[in-house]
Design an enzyme around this catalytic site. Sequence first.
Site, short mmCIF file in Angstrom:
data_model
loop_
_atom_site.label_atom_id
_atom_site.label_comp_id
_atom_site.label_asym_id
_atom_site.label_seq_id
_atom_site.Cartn_x
_atom_site.Cartn_y
_atom_site.Cartn_z
N HIS A 74 0.84 -0.96 0.13
CA HIS A 74 0.14 -0.29 0.42
C HIS A 74 0.99 1.21 0.08
CE1 HIS A 74 0.74 1.33 4.43
NE2 HIS A 74 0.44 -0.02 4.73
N ASP A 119 6.02 2.90 7.14
CA ASP A 119 4.28 2.15 6.74
C ASP A 119 3.86 3.19 5.60
OD1 ASP A 119 2.44 0.92 6.61
OD2 ASP A 119 2.08 1.67 9.28
N GLU A 164 -5.30 1.13 2.60
CA GLU A 164 -4.71 0.12 3.15
C GLU A 164 -5.55 0.73 4.14
OE1 GLU A 164 -2.74 -2.64 5.92
OE2 GLU A 164 -2.73 -0.34 5.32
N GLU A 165 -4.65 1.30 5.08
CA GLU A 165 -5.21 1.73 6.47
C GLU A 165 -6.29 1.76 6.88
OE1 GLU A 165 -2.22 1.56 8.01
OE2 GLU A 165 -0.56 2.41 7.29
N ASP A 186 4.84 -4.57 2.83
CA ASP A 186 4.69 -3.52 3.93
C ASP A 186 5.31 -3.60 5.16
OD1 ASP A 186 3.35 -2.00 5.49
OD2 ASP A 186 1.19 -3.31 5.35
N HIS A 191 2.31 5.30 12.37
CA HIS A 191 0.69 5.82 12.83
C HIS A 191 1.10 7.07 13.37
CE1 HIS A 191 -0.67 1.18 11.53
NE2 HIS A 191 -0.58 2.03 10.57
#
Length: 722
Positions: free
Chosen positions: A207, A225, A259-260, A287, A369
Amino acid sequence: MIMKKLNLIISAVMLCLFLMHGHAQVKDNMFYATMQTRDAQGLKINHPNEIKIIDSNNGYSAVMLSPNAAEELHHKVLVHGPGFIYEASENDALSSIGNINKKSARAQRAAFSITQETLVRQSLDLVNNFNIANQIQELENYGTRYHTTNSARQAVLDLKSKWEGLAAGRGDVSVRIVNHTSTNMPSVVMTITGTEKPDEFVIIGGHIDSTARGGNADNAPGADDNASGIATITEAARVLFSMDFKPKRTMEFMAFAAEEVGLRGSKEIAEDYKRRNVNVVSYMQLDMTNYKGSTNDIYVSTDSYNDDTLNDFLIELMNFYNASGVHRLTYGTSQCNYGCSDHYSWAQQGYDVAFPFEATFNQSNPNIHTTRDTFDRSPTPNATHAAKFAKLALEYLIEISNGVTSGGPGGGDCASTINTFPYVEGFEGSIGGWKQATGDNLNWTIDSNGTPSNGTGPSSAAQGSSYIYVEASGNGNGFPNKRAILNSPCFNLNGLSTANLSFKYHMLGDAVGSLSVEASTDNGATWTSVFSKSGSQGSSWNTANIDFSSYAGATVQVRFNAVTGNSWQGDITIDDVKLSESGGSSDICQGVAPYNSSTNYQIGDLVTYLGNLYERIRNDWDLIGACGSSLQSAAAAKLADDSLLLSLHPNPVDGEYINLTVSNNLWKGSKLLIIDVKGAILKEIKLEGKVSKLNTSKLHAGTYFLTLFNGPKSYTKQMIKK
C-alpha cells in the site's frame, strides 16, 4: 418567573437538538466492516455509541463502525494493520463473515521449484540500497498520503510516471491507474505480459497510503509504513528492466490505495480479479521492510490465511540463495492478525498469498501511524535492511514467473528430492514459532491444519530444544482435535533396493495423545499409515524403525502427525530423523571423489577424506562413516553415537551469549573447547546440560571453532562473532 421557565425549556430543546444532531453525525459517518468478534466486543465496551454489532459467526462480526472507533482499533488494539475490512453494504459484511472460514476452490495448488539460478544470481548483484533510500524519502516528502488528501493522489500519479520511465521502450509493459468506489485515492498497477503463459499472473504489491493519529489532520510521513515497501517493489522492478527480463508468466506490480482504512484498494482489485476469473498463481505483500527490530532479517507471517506452500517456497529460496556470502540473510516466522495487510484481500478471494515482514510483529517499528515514522529513524543506514527484501522479491518474481510448477490434491512438491543416503535430519521448533535446525538440508514445514492460536508453546522449553507443541480444548476457545503436522518433501528411493526410516520421540501430556507417520507415493493425494503410537510416553526417548522396503524404487513423501484429543495439552518431541539403505554391502566411498580444497561444494555433496565419507551440510561436513563399510553398517554406527550433532543459535552472534545445543547425551562428562583460527585454545568449558549458554563477550570479531570431546571422539562447529 415565566421568562426563566421559558429559557429552561429553550435550553432543553437546544440540548436535545444538539444531541440528536451529534448522534446523527455519528450515524451518518459510520460505515460497514468486518472484524474479529473479540475486537468488536472490546470496542463496544469503550465506544458503545460508535459501533453496532450486526451479527457474529465463527469468531468474526459484521459491524457498523465510526471512524473514531476504527482509529482506536487501528492504533491501539492490534499488532499490525487496520484490523478491519471495509465493506460497501450490510449485505456485503454479512456475506463476508459467512464465507470467512471457507477457502475458494482452486483447480490446482501450485508447487514451485528452483530452476532460474543464473538469472536470480545476476539480479541479486544489481540491487542498489541507495535507490530504495531515495524512493522512501521521496514518498516521505509528500508530508502525508492519507487517502482523502490531494498529496495521496499525487503520490500515486507520480509513481505511475516513475514506473513508466523504468519501462521506457518496452512494448510488453503497461502502467494503469485504478480508480475505486470506496475511496477517492487511486491505485496503480504495472503489468509485464508473459511471453509463454500470459494468462497466469505473479503479483507483488503493497500500500502507498499513510496515516497518523487524527487521520488527514496530522502529518503522516509513512516512511516505513509503507514507503519502504513501495520503494522495495520499485527497486525490484528497476533491476528486472535493467536485465531486460521478459517473464514467461505475466508479472504485476501494485501500489494500493487506502489500506490503512480497511484494505479498500486491494479489496476492490482482488474482487475484480476473482470476478473475471484471473488465474493468479501467487501474490506476495511487502508492507514495511526497512526497520530491523528483531534478530533475524526477514519474518514470514504464518497466519492461517497465508499459504503454507508459498511460505515454504520463500524459505526454500532463502536457504538456497541467501545462506551465506554477500547476499546472506536470516529468517524466522511471526503472526500478525485479521485484516493484517493487503494480502488478506487476495486470500479472501482464494488466492495463495505470502507476507514477509521486517521483524516479528511485536518488535516492528514503534513509530508507525505517528508523525515520527521518518526515514532517519531506521536502525540500519541507507535502506540496507529493505534491500534484503528486494532480493527476496527478485527471487520470488523470477523463479515463479519463469519456473515450472506442479501440484496435486495434497499440495506436495516432489520436484526436489533427497537421494543421498543415509540422510540425517535434526529439526526443532513449535507451531507459531517455527525455525530450522542448524545444518539441515531438508525443509520440514508445518501444515495449516495444525495452526493453533498465537503464542502457544511450552514456556518452560529451553531455547534450542526440539519439540512439536499441540493444543486442544473442549471449551470452544481452543482447537479441538487439531493436527500438528511436520511434512517433508520427498525421499527419492529409486536407487535403493530397501530403505529404513528411523527417528526418536517422546510424548508428554495430562491425557492421551498419539503420534503417527504416514507415507505417500502420489504427491500427497493419498496417505498410508506406516507407524502409530498412542498414550503418554513420558520423558524418556523411544526409537522407532520403519521398514520402507515396499517403497523401494519410488519417490516417497513422509509426514509426522501429532494428534490430540479434546481437553488435552502437552508436547510431542521428534528428533534425529534418518533415512538409510537397510540392505547391501557395497563400499560407501565407491565412486566418490576425494576432498578438493579448490572445489565450491554444495549442500548434499559427498567427498572422501582420510578414509571416511563426508556429506556437505550447511557451513560444515557431516561424517557418514568409514570407507569400506556398507550404507547399512554406516547408518548403524551413526545410530549408535546419535550423530554427535551440535547446533548454535544465533550464529553469527552479535551479542554477549550464544546457545549451544547437543542433540544427544554427549554433553555429560564432556569438555568443550573454543579455538581460534590459529588453533589456539582460548577456553575450556564443562557443559552442564543439553542446552548451554556460552559467554562470548570477551571474544573479538572473527571466526572460532567449538569442539566437543568425548574420549577419542570429537565434533566441531564453526562460530562467527560479529
